[in-house]
Design a protein around this motif. Sequence first.
Motif, mmCIF file in Angstrom:
data_model
loop_
_atom_site.group_PDB
_atom_site.id
_atom_site.type_symbol
_atom_site.label_atom_id
_atom_site.label_comp_id
_atom_site.label_asym_id
_atom_site.label_seq_id
_atom_site.Cartn_x
_atom_site.Cartn_y
_atom_site.Cartn_z
ATOM 1 N N GLY A 131 0.814 -1.213 0.000
ATOM 2 C CA GLY A 131 0.000 0.000 0.000
ATOM 3 C C GLY A 131 0.845 1.260 0.000
ATOM 4 N N LEU A 132 0.209 2.365 0.354
ATOM 5 C CA LEU A 132 0.864 3.668 0.396
ATOM 6 C C LEU A 132 1.216 4.004 1.837
ATOM 7 C CD1 LEU A 132 1.650 6.190 -1.286
ATOM 8 C CD2 LEU A 132 -0.620 7.107 -0.752
ATOM 9 N N PHE A 133 2.473 4.404 2.053
ATOM 10 C CA PHE A 133 2.948 4.729 3.395
ATOM 11 C C PHE A 133 3.483 6.156 3.416
ATOM 12 C CE2 PHE A 133 2.929 0.215 3.274
ATOM 13 C CZ PHE A 133 2.669 -0.208 4.570
ATOM 14 N N ARG A 134 3.288 6.824 4.567
ATOM 15 C CA ARG A 134 3.834 8.158 4.785
ATOM 16 C C ARG A 134 4.934 8.038 5.829
ATOM 17 N NH1 ARG A 134 0.009 12.585 7.236
ATOM 18 N NH2 ARG A 134 0.768 11.601 9.113
ATOM 19 N N PHE A 135 6.149 8.440 5.459
ATOM 20 C CA PHE A 135 7.325 8.298 6.324
ATOM 21 C C PHE A 135 7.753 9.680 6.797
ATOM 22 C CE2 PHE A 135 12.038 7.726 6.694
ATOM 23 C CZ PHE A 135 12.007 6.884 7.802
ATOM 24 N N ASP A 136 7.889 9.846 8.119
ATOM 25 C CA ASP A 136 8.260 11.143 8.682
ATOM 26 C C ASP A 136 9.712 11.225 9.123
ATOM 27 O OD1 ASP A 136 8.306 9.600 10.992
ATOM 28 O OD2 ASP A 136 6.673 10.657 11.981
ATOM 29 N N GLY A 137 10.511 10.217 8.798
ATOM 30 C CA GLY A 137 11.910 10.188 9.218
ATOM 31 C C GLY A 137 12.128 9.298 10.424
ATOM 32 N N VAL A 138 11.029 8.906 11.075
ATOM 33 C CA VAL A 138 11.112 8.020 12.231
ATOM 34 C C VAL A 138 10.328 6.743 11.981
ATOM 35 C CG1 VAL A 138 10.605 7.774 14.701
ATOM 36 C CG2 VAL A 138 11.409 9.970 13.805
ATOM 37 N N LYS A 139 9.101 6.905 11.516
ATOM 38 C CA LYS A 139 8.278 5.712 11.286
ATOM 39 C C LYS A 139 7.454 5.866 10.012
ATOM 40 C CE LYS A 139 4.551 7.163 14.352
ATOM 41 N NZ LYS A 139 4.930 8.345 15.031
ATOM 42 N N ALA A 140 7.152 4.722 9.410
ATOM 43 C CA ALA A 140 6.305 4.670 8.217
ATOM 44 C C ALA A 140 4.909 4.256 8.657
ATOM 45 C CB ALA A 140 6.861 3.674 7.204
ATOM 46 N N VAL A 141 3.932 5.091 8.320
ATOM 47 C CA VAL A 141 2.551 4.850 8.723
ATOM 48 C C VAL A 141 1.721 4.571 7.475
ATOM 49 C CG1 VAL A 141 0.535 5.899 9.835
ATOM 50 C CG2 VAL A 141 2.837 6.412 10.680
ATOM 51 N N PRO A 142 0.927 3.491 7.483
ATOM 52 C CA PRO A 142 0.060 3.241 6.325
ATOM 53 C C PRO A 142 -0.922 4.400 6.155
ATOM 54 C CG PRO A 142 0.039 1.368 7.846
ATOM 55 C CD PRO A 142 0.782 2.480 8.519
ATOM 56 N N TRP A 143 -1.038 4.892 4.925
ATOM 57 C CA TRP A 143 -1.943 6.016 4.650
ATOM 58 C C TRP A 143 -3.348 5.494 4.449
ATOM 59 C CZ3 TRP A 143 -4.735 7.553 0.212
ATOM 60 C CH2 TRP A 143 -5.299 8.833 0.311
ATOM 61 N N GLN A 144 -4.289 6.166 5.067
ATOM 62 C CA GLN A 144 -5.699 5.810 4.919
ATOM 63 C C GLN A 144 -6.425 6.954 4.227
ATOM 64 O OE1 GLN A 144 -7.051 2.843 5.657
ATOM 65 N NE2 GLN A 144 -4.977 2.229 6.200
ATOM 66 N N PRO A 145 -7.104 6.680 3.113
ATOM 67 C CA PRO A 145 -7.868 7.740 2.445
ATOM 68 C C PRO A 145 -9.084 8.135 3.281
ATOM 69 C CG PRO A 145 -8.190 5.638 1.344
ATOM 70 C CD PRO A 145 -7.184 5.413 2.422
ATOM 71 N N PRO A 146 -9.724 9.244 2.914
ATOM 72 C CA PRO A 146 -10.924 9.655 3.654
ATOM 73 C C PRO A 146 -11.990 8.560 3.633
ATOM 74 C CG PRO A 146 -10.228 11.368 2.111
ATOM 75 C CD PRO A 146 -9.382 10.163 1.832
ATOM 76 N N ALA A 147 -12.864 8.602 4.617
ATOM 77 C CA ALA A 147 -13.928 7.604 4.746
ATOM 78 C C ALA A 147 -14.732 7.498 3.450
ATOM 79 C CB ALA A 147 -14.849 7.971 5.908
ATOM 80 N N GLY A 148 -14.975 6.268 3.034
ATOM 81 C CA GLY A 148 -15.766 6.008 1.847
ATOM 82 C C GLY A 148 -14.971 6.049 0.546
ATOM 83 N N GLN A 149 -13.682 6.319 0.624
ATOM 84 C CA GLN A 149 -12.847 6.348 -0.574
ATOM 85 C C GLN A 149 -11.697 5.363 -0.416
ATOM 86 O OE1 GLN A 149 -11.662 10.450 -1.025
ATOM 87 N NE2 GLN A 149 -13.518 10.928 -2.147
ATOM 88 N N GLN A 150 -11.137 4.952 -1.525
ATOM 89 C CA GLN A 150 -9.996 4.030 -1.468
ATOM 90 C C GLN A 150 -9.148 4.168 -2.718
ATOM 91 O OE1 GLN A 150 -11.847 0.229 -1.096
ATOM 92 N NE2 GLN A 150 -12.142 -0.028 -3.274
ATOM 93 N N LEU A 151 -7.914 3.682 -2.639
ATOM 94 C CA LEU A 151 -7.057 3.635 -3.809
ATOM 95 C C LEU A 151 -7.561 2.539 -4.732
ATOM 96 C CD1 LEU A 151 -3.474 3.930 -2.234
ATOM 97 C CD2 LEU A 151 -4.812 5.709 -3.341
ATOM 98 N N PRO A 152 -7.426 2.703 -6.051
ATOM 99 C CA PRO A 152 -7.888 1.659 -6.972
ATOM 100 C C PRO A 152 -7.158 0.329 -6.765
ATOM 101 C CG PRO A 152 -7.342 3.675 -8.169
ATOM 102 C CD PRO A 152 -6.912 3.865 -6.753
ATOM 103 N N ASP A 153 -5.899 0.380 -6.356
ATOM 104 C CA ASP A 153 -5.086 -0.825 -6.153
ATOM 105 C C ASP A 153 -3.800 -0.383 -5.464
ATOM 106 O OD1 ASP A 153 -4.147 -3.437 -6.251
ATOM 107 O OD2 ASP A 153 -4.315 -3.645 -8.419
ATOM 108 N N LYS A 154 -2.819 -1.253 -5.432
ATOM 109 C CA LYS A 154 -1.519 -0.908 -4.837
ATOM 110 C C LYS A 154 -0.829 0.163 -5.683
ATOM 111 C CE LYS A 154 -1.145 -5.577 -3.791
ATOM 112 N NZ LYS A 154 -0.893 -6.555 -4.770
ATOM 113 N N PRO A 155 -0.161 1.132 -5.034
ATOM 114 C CA PRO A 155 0.516 2.181 -5.790
ATOM 115 C C PRO A 155 1.762 1.655 -6.495
ATOM 116 C CG PRO A 155 0.865 2.489 -3.452
ATOM 117 C CD PRO A 155 -0.057 1.329 -3.593
ATOM 118 N N TYR A 156 2.025 2.178 -7.692
ATOM 119 C CA TYR A 156 3.211 1.794 -8.445
ATOM 120 C C TYR A 156 4.049 3.007 -8.853
ATOM 121 C CZ TYR A 156 6.281 -0.513 -11.736
ATOM 122 O OH TYR A 156 7.393 -0.988 -12.377
ATOM 123 N N ALA A 157 3.406 4.133 -9.139
ATOM 124 C CA ALA A 157 4.108 5.352 -9.548
ATOM 125 C C ALA A 157 3.609 6.514 -8.699
ATOM 126 C CB ALA A 157 3.857 5.635 -11.028
#
Length: 185
Positions: free
Chosen positions: A77-103
């Motif tokens: 999936g998509l992760f947001r890294f702040d320099g200390v930890k990588a957190v899985p990104w969650q889209p707003p409620a009721g929305q989602q990514l079409p699939d795993k990110p590639y680009a």
Amino acid sequence: MTEKNSAAAVLATMAAITISTITLVLRPSPLLALDPSPDVSQYGHTAWTARNGFSVGAIFAMAQTPDGYLWLGSEFGLFRFDGVKAVPWQPPAGQQLPDKPYALLVTRDGTLWIGTFAGLVSWNGDKLTRYPEIDDRFVTSLLEDREGTVWAGILGNTSDRPTGQLCAIRSGHAQCDQDRGRVPR
């Protein structure tokens, strides 16, 4: 040459040699970027591994947004890294990514573009926008040109033959070339 001119030339040569010698002797020592004497163990180094909770899987793409976050598109999936930890990104409620990110791409306005194995979305920090013209298609690459147009490279298959397509996203709409595999005029 006269004797006076000859003596003056010798004096000038001696003065030049003396000034050069004093300059070499009194010049400051060269500056080193790094003190070469410390041992390798004395330098700080941080590595993020699965033991530290950094298990994002194979990373396909990385991009950095203006707020300093590093975004990682991975097999999990998509992760947001702040320099200390990588957190899985969650889209707003009721929305989602079409699939795993590639680009991934961050445009000049700070928007994060996410090309996936099955479509394209953009995230401006508040809203996730989906581009239905590119739904169910593998987005392999993203680029922003000087005019602000986002270009998406699409990979598809027709009759067991890989094909490519180029799509331009302007003003919230995607327009894809009709030639499938050839760059349009």
